[in-house]
Design a protein around this motif. Structure first.
Motif, PDB file in Angstrom:
ATOM      1  N   GLU A  98       0.753  -1.015  -0.185  1.00  0.00           N
ATOM      2  CA  GLU A  98      -0.363  -0.092   0.089  1.00  0.00           C
ATOM      3  C   GLU A  98       0.851   1.249   0.046  1.00  0.00           C
ATOM      4  O   GLU A  98       0.691   2.480   0.290  1.00  0.00           O
ATOM      5  N   ASP A 115      -0.047   3.771  -2.962  1.00  0.00           N
ATOM      6  CA  ASP A 115      -0.839   4.237  -2.485  1.00  0.00           C
ATOM      7  C   ASP A 115      -1.401   5.278  -1.692  1.00  0.00           C
ATOM      8  O   ASP A 115      -1.784   6.210  -1.766  1.00  0.00           O
ATOM      9  N   THR A 122      -6.280   2.989   1.412  1.00  0.00           N
ATOM     10  CA  THR A 122      -6.387   2.389   0.521  1.00  0.00           C
ATOM     11  C   THR A 122      -6.701   0.691  -0.228  1.00  0.00           C
ATOM     12  O   THR A 122      -6.984   0.446   1.066  1.00  0.00           O
ATOM     13  N   TYR A 149      -5.718  -1.926   0.385  1.00  0.00           N
ATOM     14  CA  TYR A 149      -5.414  -2.892   1.048  1.00  0.00           C
ATOM     15  C   TYR A 149      -5.895  -3.071   2.640  1.00  0.00           C
ATOM     16  O   TYR A 149      -6.486  -3.775   2.746  1.00  0.00           O
TER      17      TYR A 149
END
Lengths: 273, 273, 273
Positions: free
Chosen positions: B51, B54, C101, C103
């Motif tokens: 992540e 992101d 995010t 994830y």
């Protein structure tokens, strides 16, 4: 050991500012770093196998704490431990949670077996789990009354061939021959996390200036307990938040004169029951 | 730069509440998060490569701190750093412990080489280790007297092509052309862990509102040092536990008027020795 | 639920000292451990898949917090979660940063799907991200006004089939049938890191002594908010450093009589708009 000797160790730690390399858990890392700074030592934390040996070579003592262990960190502990032995610096093992899971108990035992550990510092349950004292000595209450702490430390030192410090309401330090009880401390220490872990780190600091492991460790615990007494004196039952702050303050301010006045330890006779 | 400019940066940070993404060490994560909240920024910590990019896309600035680095975390630093550059947000690199092990020195150098770092913030020893100043300029004492901090910052900025902040008893910030010394701060900052790391994070906050890196970083360090002065004023030598608490309080309360009154920085002439 | 019931949960937590196993983030681990100790529970943190199931078997409740998640830790969450269900102990999921995010959002959803989660505790944004409320109910402001917190909790409980606590200026707890609003708390809670995470851990402590999830969670949040009110009463605007210290003090000192006097919650009618 006289209070004068303990006080001289404290003074030497403050003069030499030893570098203490901690492979430790993520819960107490900040508190331990601040505690070591307050004592007068310099902390460094590092977990990666890529640098564990190098960091141990740069340090004056090594603390191995398995509080949030994982395989890569354990690999670093072995690498750092071997480098520490080659350099000849003390290694303190803190077997956090030994007995709670087989992974912890086994890792603590392997570290003790493979490395030249200078001092094992745990509570009664952790140390007993490592030595298997519970099954061998069923009559022993490991919940920590005064006599038993000394019995556990002495027994563990005998079995392991390593000096052992067992902390609790009364602390005990033994190498199997010489055993000290330390009566300094305060019950508020059990109300914040990491006081045991920091005890191990403070002991490592003292072992950088004392070749006598039992004396060095007992002096460290006496100093640490004295700081806790002073801390709660200032915290005055405001609670664990204030106690934690005051413990760092006290570790910074307690000097050799304070230590000489407050140190409360005694040597106990060898237990031959 | 006038105090008015520094104060306006502080005010803008408090108004905009920038999201600061920290890939940082486990020792200081809590203290840094609380410090950023106190300043008026929003902290987020995340280490996983899954992540990192992101999270960088969602952030207003990125702080890379190698204090407890490991390979997977370094992978995240590269991923986050590339995303940050694509988005155009500032990247602050804190090379904790560079010089202590080859792994740290090399990782810091690779991050500087591969990423578009906006500001390198370290102490004299760390920055000198990265640039190799020790071997090149043997006459320079890197332990931090006033002139040398500026020399080290200016030299590093020249060599690296990146603005550099060197913190110590006197801080210095330089892009190789313009160099400022910041005289705010207090010696108690060296008695608690993570004050350097938090300086990097505070600098990142200020760089979200200033396109002039040297001005933004110098203003951040002046504000941070002012908060430390105020903190020890309240802590009044009670010790590092109280100082840490008061530092968070001061980061929360020091306002633009306080900063205008207390800011103590000056531009220094380019060093051509 | 009457205040008497909430107070009895607090008393039982203090009597039983439940062991709370936290797989949590590195930012708040220390603060959460100290908070749990202050409440009267016993914290343990452990991340390794090698021991996650064993630790869950030893515990009285499990807290899964994805604040600094990584794949190995998520593996441990699944292993611990399955063991917790087999043992029949409560599982609290804290989906820190869900929505920030993919994830995080996906991991939170998978944990909810695969494990028998007892309580989901997040803020309005996190819970809405998991349920996709933002896209379904565009008219809802997830920034947290009073009605909406209850709407979000009730909607999420309906969609997920799991009791949900949404914290914010006003907290709400719902299992889809019964919904409570908790008005205790203080805005300073947003100025230090980890107050949401600790709310989840305190809720887990209360769920070890209450089979009624909504009542147990609402009582925990009422107690927690009461402690925050008392903390800022003592901190008296000194700042977030002092507030954090006083929050630990208050979690230690707030008793069942304090809770009965201060608890400010009410059941809200089912929302059928």
């Amino acid at each position: 050991m006289k209070a004068k000797e303990a006080a001289s160790y404290l003074e030497q730690v403050r003069t030499r500012n030893p570098l203490i390399y901690n492979i430790t858990n993520t819960v107490v890392a900040n508190f331990n770093a601040n505690g070591l700074l307050a004592v007068g030592a310099s902390p460094v934390m590092a977990d990666a196998p890529e640098e564990a040996a190098d960091m141990a070579w740069a340090a004056d003592a090594l603390v191995l704490n398995i509080g949030t262990l994982h395989p890569e960190q354990v690999e670093s502990m072995f690498a750092a431990g071997r480098a520490a032995s080659q350099k000849g610096i003390p290694i303190v093992l803190d077997p956090v949670g030994a007995g709670a899971t087989p992974y912890r108990t086994n890792t603590a035992r392997e570290l003790l077996k493979e490395l030249d550990v200078t001092l094992l510092r745990g509570n009664a349950g952790e140390v007993s789990a490592i030595t298997g004292l519970e099954s061998e000595m069923k009559g022993v209450d490991v919940s920590g009354d005064q006599k038993d702490t000394a019995v556990i430390a002495e027994h563990a030192a005998d079995v392991l061939g390593t000096p052992v410090a067992v902390t609790g309401p009364v602390d005990a330090v033994s190498d199997g021959q010489e055993t000290y009880q330390v009566h300094n401390g305060h019950s508020m220490m059990a109300k914040i996390t990491g006081t045991g872990c920091l005890a191990s780190a403070v002991a490592a600091s003292f072992l950088t200036v004392s070749d006598h492991v039992v004396h060095g460790a007992a002096a460290a615990l006496g100093f640490y307990g004295t700081a806790a007494e002073r801390a709660e004196g200032f915290a005055a039952n405001q609670g664990p938040g204030t106690f934690q702050v005051e413990l760092l303050n006290a570790l910074y301010h307690v000097g050799d004169l304070d230590l000489r006045q407050s140190l409360n330890m005694k040597r106990v006779e060898k237990n031959d029951e």
